[in-house]
Design a protein around this motif. Structure first.
Motif, PDB file in Angstrom:
ATOM      1  N   ALA A 111       0.925  -1.112  -0.039  1.00 18.04           N
ATOM      2  CA  ALA A 111       0.090  -0.063   0.003  1.00 18.04           C
ATOM      3  C   ALA A 111       0.981   1.323   0.026  1.00 18.04           C
ATOM      4  O   ALA A 111       0.874   2.183  -0.752  1.00 18.04           O
ATOM      5  CB  ALA A 111      -0.879  -0.014   1.250  1.00 18.04           C
ATOM      6  N   ARG A 112       1.842   1.271   0.682  1.00 17.16           N
ATOM      7  CA  ARG A 112       2.790   2.413   0.832  1.00 17.16           C
ATOM      8  C   ARG A 112       3.512   2.691  -0.486  1.00 17.16           C
ATOM      9  O   ARG A 112       3.608   3.890  -0.750  1.00 17.16           O
ATOM     10  CB  ARG A 112       3.801   2.196   1.921  1.00 17.16           C
ATOM     11  CG  ARG A 112       3.331   2.481   3.220  1.00 17.16           C
ATOM     12  CD  ARG A 112       4.290   2.677   4.454  1.00 17.16           C
ATOM     13  NE  ARG A 112       4.845   1.241   4.800  1.00 17.16           N
ATOM     14  CZ  ARG A 112       4.490   0.544   6.052  1.00 17.16           C
ATOM     15  NH1 ARG A 112       3.657   1.147   6.689  1.00 17.16           N
ATOM     16  NH2 ARG A 112       4.831  -0.480   6.138  1.00 17.16           N
TER      17      ARG A 112
ATOM     18  N   GLN B  80       1.445   4.182  -3.361  1.00 20.54           N
ATOM     19  CA  GLN B  80       1.393   5.661  -3.002  1.00 20.54           C
ATOM     20  C   GLN B  80       2.466   6.321  -3.313  1.00 20.54           C
ATOM     21  O   GLN B  80       2.370   7.649  -3.558  1.00 20.54           O
ATOM     22  CB  GLN B  80       0.840   5.854  -1.374  1.00 20.54           C
ATOM     23  CG  GLN B  80      -0.538   5.694  -1.094  1.00 20.54           C
ATOM     24  CD  GLN B  80      -0.889   5.631   0.553  1.00 20.54           C
ATOM     25  OE1 GLN B  80      -0.148   6.091   1.204  1.00 20.54           O
ATOM     26  NE2 GLN B  80      -2.402   5.318   0.532  1.00 20.54           N
ATOM     27  N   LYS B  81       3.776   5.896  -2.788  1.00 16.93           N
ATOM     28  CA  LYS B  81       5.101   6.656  -3.291  1.00 16.93           C
ATOM     29  C   LYS B  81       4.995   6.742  -4.899  1.00 16.93           C
ATOM     30  O   LYS B  81       5.753   7.677  -5.155  1.00 16.93           O
ATOM     31  CB  LYS B  81       6.015   5.522  -3.012  1.00 16.93           C
ATOM     32  CG  LYS B  81       7.205   6.560  -2.165  1.00 16.93           C
ATOM     33  CD  LYS B  81       8.167   5.356  -1.659  1.00 16.93           C
ATOM     34  CE  LYS B  81       8.928   5.816  -0.454  1.00 16.93           C
ATOM     35  NZ  LYS B  81       9.872   4.619   0.071  1.00 16.93           N
TER      36      LYS B  81
ATOM     37  N   PHE C   4       0.144   6.982  -6.841  1.00 17.88           N
ATOM     38  CA  PHE C   4      -1.210   6.613  -7.089  1.00 17.88           C
ATOM     39  C   PHE C   4      -2.198   7.098  -5.525  1.00 17.88           C
ATOM     40  O   PHE C   4      -1.324   6.819  -4.403  1.00 17.88           O
ATOM     41  CB  PHE C   4      -1.450   5.319  -7.001  1.00 17.88           C
ATOM     42  CG  PHE C   4      -0.921   4.883  -8.588  1.00 17.88           C
ATOM     43  CD1 PHE C   4      -1.512   5.279  -9.676  1.00 17.88           C
ATOM     44  CD2 PHE C   4       0.494   4.429  -8.561  1.00 17.88           C
ATOM     45  CE1 PHE C   4      -1.126   5.017 -10.866  1.00 17.88           C
ATOM     46  CE2 PHE C   4       0.919   3.984  -9.956  1.00 17.88           C
ATOM     47  CZ  PHE C   4       0.116   4.477 -11.164  1.00 17.88           C
ATOM     48  N   LYS C   5      -3.540   7.167  -5.573  1.00 16.50           N
ATOM     49  CA  LYS C   5      -4.220   7.507  -4.392  1.00 16.50           C
ATOM     50  C   LYS C   5      -4.414   6.151  -3.404  1.00 16.50           C
ATOM     51  O   LYS C   5      -4.235   6.236  -2.181  1.00 16.50           O
ATOM     52  CB  LYS C   5      -5.475   7.982  -4.677  1.00 16.50           C
ATOM     53  CG  LYS C   5      -6.282   8.295  -3.849  1.00 16.50           C
ATOM     54  CD  LYS C   5      -6.889   9.733  -3.889  1.00 16.50           C
ATOM     55  CE  LYS C   5      -7.772  10.145  -2.566  1.00 16.50           C
ATOM     56  NZ  LYS C   5      -9.052   9.519  -2.439  1.00 16.50           N
ATOM     57  N   GLY C   6      -4.495   5.110  -4.162  1.00 17.42           N
ATOM     58  CA  GLY C   6      -4.666   3.929  -3.826  1.00 17.42           C
ATOM     59  C   GLY C   6      -4.111   2.543  -4.407  1.00 17.42           C
ATOM     60  O   GLY C   6      -3.944   2.860  -5.632  1.00 17.42           O
ATOM     61  N   TYR C   7      -4.332   1.503  -4.066  1.00 18.00           N
ATOM     62  CA  TYR C   7      -3.996   0.331  -4.806  1.00 18.00           C
ATOM     63  C   TYR C   7      -5.107   0.042  -6.038  1.00 18.00           C
ATOM     64  O   TYR C   7      -4.564  -0.073  -7.039  1.00 18.00           O
ATOM     65  CB  TYR C   7      -4.039  -0.888  -3.918  1.00 18.00           C
ATOM     66  CG  TYR C   7      -3.725  -2.321  -4.645  1.00 18.00           C
ATOM     67  CD1 TYR C   7      -2.367  -2.430  -4.992  1.00 18.00           C
ATOM     68  CD2 TYR C   7      -4.571  -3.289  -4.933  1.00 18.00           C
ATOM     69  CE1 TYR C   7      -1.928  -3.536  -5.379  1.00 18.00           C
ATOM     70  CE2 TYR C   7      -4.098  -4.646  -5.404  1.00 18.00           C
ATOM     71  CZ  TYR C   7      -2.746  -4.590  -5.405  1.00 18.00           C
ATOM     72  OH  TYR C   7      -2.459  -5.707  -6.322  1.00 18.00           O
TER      73      TYR C   7
ATOM     74  N   GLU D 242      -6.507   2.242  -7.608  1.00 19.10           N
ATOM     75  CA  GLU D 242      -6.259   3.286  -8.718  1.00 19.10           C
ATOM     76  C   GLU D 242      -4.983   2.771  -9.504  1.00 19.10           C
ATOM     77  O   GLU D 242      -5.046   3.080 -10.725  1.00 19.10           O
ATOM     78  CB  GLU D 242      -5.953   4.753  -8.173  1.00 19.10           C
ATOM     79  CG  GLU D 242      -5.608   5.783  -9.060  1.00 19.10           C
ATOM     80  CD  GLU D 242      -5.353   7.233  -8.675  1.00 19.10           C
ATOM     81  OE1 GLU D 242      -4.379   7.650  -8.794  1.00 19.10           O
ATOM     82  OE2 GLU D 242      -6.159   7.537  -7.642  1.00 19.10           O
ATOM     83  N   PHE D 243      -3.961   2.144  -9.021  1.00 14.43           N
ATOM     84  CA  PHE D 243      -2.655   1.675  -9.440  1.00 14.43           C
ATOM     85  C   PHE D 243      -3.333   0.523 -10.413  1.00 14.43           C
ATOM     86  O   PHE D 243      -2.708   0.694 -11.515  1.00 14.43           O
ATOM     87  CB  PHE D 243      -1.911   1.109  -8.076  1.00 14.43           C
ATOM     88  CG  PHE D 243      -0.983   0.183  -8.737  1.00 14.43           C
ATOM     89  CD1 PHE D 243       0.397   0.699  -9.184  1.00 14.43           C
ATOM     90  CD2 PHE D 243      -1.047  -1.165  -8.568  1.00 14.43           C
ATOM     91  CE1 PHE D 243       1.463  -0.138  -9.511  1.00 14.43           C
ATOM     92  CE2 PHE D 243      -0.009  -2.206  -8.796  1.00 14.43           C
ATOM     93  CZ  PHE D 243       1.067  -1.726  -9.398  1.00 14.43           C
TER      94      PHE D 243
END
Lengths: 290, 290
Positions: A57-58, A61-62, A65-68, A70-71
């Motif tokens: 998750a981190r 974001q790095k 992306f806003k979150g998984y 979205e990724f």
DNA sequence: ACGGCGTTGTAATAAATTTGACATTATTCT
DNA sequence: AGAATAATGTCAAATTTATTACAACGCCGT
């Protein structure tokens, strides 16, 4: 779509140095079989990389992306783009026209239609259809509807040269029942029916079927009701950026059939074509070729 | 992994007949951009296909999966397998057919023809042609020859809906001189003439030209002799791995013209199309859409 | 060697997705 | 034409999945 030509894979490799131990482990796992592994649940990805879920998750974001989810979404977009790309690698077809110009939009759609249509056809089925159509042991009937009779006629005009005993029937004409009088077991029907599907065509198909005729159907992706009577069914994609549909994919199939027929009946065809030439010369319908 | 060489895409196509309306809708949506769409959340897939979420759940079960996650899992496995296989077997159009198969050879040729044809067209010229064809201030005549009359008719059938005062003339019929009686200054002729170029067509073009009509010509790469009389000339590539030529690129142009005409005359078209629908309903020519 | 800081994992919480039960609608058969 | 049946959608429950908070661990410099 702010980043046009920078895939997630690229971005990960770029960041690789700035990542920590666990993150690098994860990164390699993602790239290992890209993009499949990134499209599964976060938990599975973490497990495969031997890191904990928050690490995943981190990291996404790095990467910005806003979150998984979205990724994953961007991964899927990439995949879509990739699937389209090898074929439609021209962003514009007509140089000098904006990509939104009718010509470009339409051509894109047609190429796509062709790709989808061909993707659904089994070569064996196609060959079987051609064999049936080329078989001079049985009469061949070609049937079209209001719009599709143009495709039917196109096929007819060529089939006529390649083999004897070919008839073109327009289901919208009221003469079609007469043609069916002579139809017998094993006769071959090529029927064109795309939406809006025509009642006459269905009736005609039913009667032909009842008399033991083989039916080869050319229809669209939603498939005419005739398909339940058909021995072989080809469905073309016909969607276009227009109020009307595109027959281009269908035409491609028809032309391929013609080409294949010709190969099968070559000996005959050659002879027939020559005789036809002679007749044309006599009628002076055509000018001599320059 | 009990199914070795049978992708989900294959299985869906195989089951297509056994599926119900909504399920088929969904199936097409999945195949639309395969496999990307199937890798998103169930909800998104359902929305894209315009079906409810349970329909999706039911179908994946019908396909033999325990649930949607398992379905996705296999999709990902497929993707992995494909990525590992260094042979990008997508240089063929129809999977499972040797690249020398008619379908692949023909499709290659057609795509190439389209590329070349589009590459030669100036968008301004195209737009000018469409404007002329769409202009209801002047009557429109559409002319085709022995084979090309199918293209001519295809254009005619659509133009007829979009605008009034459209006439289809077959240059091979002996009735064509009659049509020319009424032709006057500024009338628009769309003429199709590909090799072998027809004498009748040339004569017709000459007479139309003499009477001050504008001529838009659709021909092939070698250009019909009519081109010297034409105001606008489109030449399509028509070469194909066959004894005959391909009309696919020409059809693409024609369909683009139709699409463009429709945009120009939208207000009228809408009205005319609606009235046509009514008449169709009354004649019961078509079945109600399923 | 110890304190500080950055990294990582565990566990609980929050959010989403999927699935199942049921009502409604369309379709088929008599 | 109407009853029976299948198909589809709506809604709610259940499960899975992602996120957050926090504690533990290791690393580095002093």
């Amino acid at each position: 779509m702010a980043e046009p030509t920078l895939t997630i894979s690229d971005r990960i490799q770029q960041e690789l140095d700035r990542l920590t131990r666990a993150e690098r482990q994860l990164a390699h796992s993602i790239l290992e079989n890209y993009p499949a592994s990134g499209l599964g649940p976060l938990t599975a990805l973490a497990e495969a990389a031997n890191v904990s879920t928050p690490t995943v998750a981190r990291m996404v974001q790095k990467l910005g992306f806003k979150g998984y989810p979205e990724f994953q979404n961007e991964l899927r977009e990439e995949l879509k783009a990739k699937a389209k790309n090898p074929i439609a690698k021209h962003d514009t077809w007509t140089e000098g026209a904006p990509s939104g110009h009718v010509l470009n939009r339409f051509t894109d759609a047609v190429i796509n239609n062709i790709r989808h249509t061909l993707g659904q056809i089994e070569p064996e089925t196609f060959d079987r259809a051609c064999a049936l159509i080329a078989d001079t042991a049985h009469p061949l009937y070609i049937v079209g509807g209001r719009i599709t009779h143009t495709m039917a006629e196109y096929l007819f005009l060529h089939a006529q040269i390649i083999r004897p005993r070919v008839t073109h029937i327009q289901s919208t004409s009221n003469a079609w029942p007469h043609y069916l009088l002579d139809v017998g077991e094993g006769d071959v029907f090529v029927i064109f029916d795309v939406r809006r599907y025509e009642n006459n065509t269905l009736k005609l198909a039913e009667m032909a079927h009842a008399r033991g005729a083989k039916i080869i159907l050319f229809t669209d992706q939603w498939r005419s009701p005739v398909h339940s009577l058909a021995d072989i069914c080809f469905s073309s994609r016909i969607v276009a950026p227009s109020a009307w549909d595109s027959a281009a994919a269908t035409l491609l199939l028809v032309e391929s059939v013609i080409s294949s027929m010709q190969d099968i009946n070559w000996a005959d065809t050659k002879d027939r074509a020559e005789r036809l030439e002679e007749m044309f010369d006599q009628t002076r319908l055509f000018r001599k070729f320059t």
